[in-house]
Design an enzyme around this catalytic site. Structure first.
Site, short mmCIF file in Angstrom:
data_model
loop_
_atom_site.label_atom_id
_atom_site.label_comp_id
_atom_site.label_asym_id
_atom_site.label_seq_id
_atom_site.Cartn_x
_atom_site.Cartn_y
_atom_site.Cartn_z
N ASP A 127 0.87 -1.25 -0.07
CA ASP A 127 -0.01 0.08 -0.01
C ASP A 127 0.58 1.31 -0.15
O ASP A 127 2.04 1.11 0.41
CB ASP A 127 -1.00 -0.01 1.30
CG ASP A 127 -2.14 0.90 1.00
OD1 ASP A 127 -3.20 0.21 0.89
OD2 ASP A 127 -1.90 2.21 0.89
N ASP B 141 3.89 2.69 -4.20
CA ASP B 141 2.92 3.45 -5.09
C ASP B 141 2.89 2.31 -6.29
O ASP B 141 3.84 2.33 -7.07
CB ASP B 141 3.41 4.70 -5.65
CG ASP B 141 2.38 5.32 -6.61
OD1 ASP B 141 1.58 4.70 -6.90
OD2 ASP B 141 2.91 6.50 -7.17
N TYR C 46 -14.71 8.94 -12.09
CA TYR C 46 -14.70 7.44 -11.58
C TYR C 46 -14.97 6.38 -12.35
O TYR C 46 -14.24 5.32 -12.42
CB TYR C 46 -15.40 7.81 -10.31
CG TYR C 46 -15.50 6.33 -9.28
CD1 TYR C 46 -14.02 6.12 -8.59
CD2 TYR C 46 -16.34 5.53 -9.54
CE1 TYR C 46 -14.07 4.94 -7.78
CE2 TYR C 46 -16.35 4.44 -8.58
CZ TYR C 46 -15.16 4.21 -7.90
OH TYR C 46 -15.17 2.92 -6.83
N THR D 215 -16.44 0.97 3.30
CA THR D 215 -15.07 1.31 3.04
C THR D 215 -14.82 2.65 2.97
O THR D 215 -15.76 3.64 2.74
CB THR D 215 -14.30 0.60 1.87
OG1 THR D 215 -14.99 1.08 0.75
CG2 THR D 215 -14.66 -0.83 2.27
#
Length: 250
Positions: free
Chosen positions: A36, A57, A159, A194
């Protein structure tokens, strides 16, 4: 695929879907590496579940290559990649201050789409060099899409485009990598509890949960993780994007 002692990599593992998936994989006996960009978060998850943690990354070529090299040196080349990296962003194409900054669109594509392809290509190259298992399988790559790829709402153009690209990659990638014994599968979650959902839905309340046919609640990351484990074990699931949304269509 038998997960016992199987090398696996989970990205976006500092929280949410990725963290829970990594937890389930370790409990199934896999040798897990968690990755992560959130260094502190992924380190904490790694310590909690006994996984090898790497700060990375994954949209950056060199950084991702280095991370997979480290994972390979620690646990061996991964036969399982679960890519859970994703960023939610609600922003209109034209707002009160004018057009959406192009850089905002570019960043969503970088995080959601380019990172998916980057990890897919690197993991597949490692898997292709592995000896096949008894059934001929060498590995599996699971990528996280979104129901917004199909039914994006107002303010989700950027998105939805980034996640739509993920959906579009799954079948051609499965066709290309299938002869190598590598499966490629996508999962398109609906409304899950989340941080990505919280970032996109600013005034979050029970109205959204009531729109889900059943169950009338947000998804639990554990339910995503359970599907991941089933897909890994069921060799006939390939080249598809599986909706995990309780029948939710917006």
């Amino acid at each position: 695929m038998d997960l016992w002692a199987c090398p696996a990599v989970v990205t976006g593992a500092a929280s949410g879907l990725g963290a829970e998936t990594a937890r389930y994989l370790t409990e199934a006996g896999a040798r897990v590496t968690v990755i992560d960009i959130d260094a502190d978060g992924v380190r904490k998850v790694g310590e909690e579940i006994g996984a090898h943690a790497i700060h990375c990354d994954v949209a950056d070529s060199l950084s991702a290559e280095k991370a997979l090299t480290t994972a390979r040196e620690t646990h061996g080349a991964a036969r399982v990649l679960v890519h859970c990296v994703g960023r939610g962003h609600f922003e209109p194409i034209v707002g009160v201050d004018g057009p959406m900054p192009l850089e905002d669109f570019r960043q969503l594509v970088e995080v959601n789409l380019i990172s998916t392809f980057n990890m897919m290509r690197l993991a597949a190259a490692d898997m292709a060099r592995l000896p096949p298992m008894a059934n001929g399988e060498r590995g599996i790559i699971l990528s996280t899409a979104s129901v917004s790829a199909y039914e994006g709402q107002s303010g989700e153009a950027a998105y939805s485009a980034s996640k739509g690209g993920v959906v579009s990659m799954i079948l051609p990638a499965a066709r290309e990598l299938g002869p190598l014994g590598i499966r490629v599968v996508g999962i398109a979650p609906g409304l899950f509890g989340t941080q990505t959902l919280f970032d996109m839905e600013k005034n979050l309340d029970s109205r959204l949960a009531r729109q889900i046919p059943f169950p009338h609640r947000f998804g639990d990351p554990a339910e995503f993780a359970m599907l991941v484990l089933h897909v890994i074990k069921n060799v006939m699931i390939n080249g598809s994007v599986l909706r995990l949304d309780g029948g939710y269509h917006r």
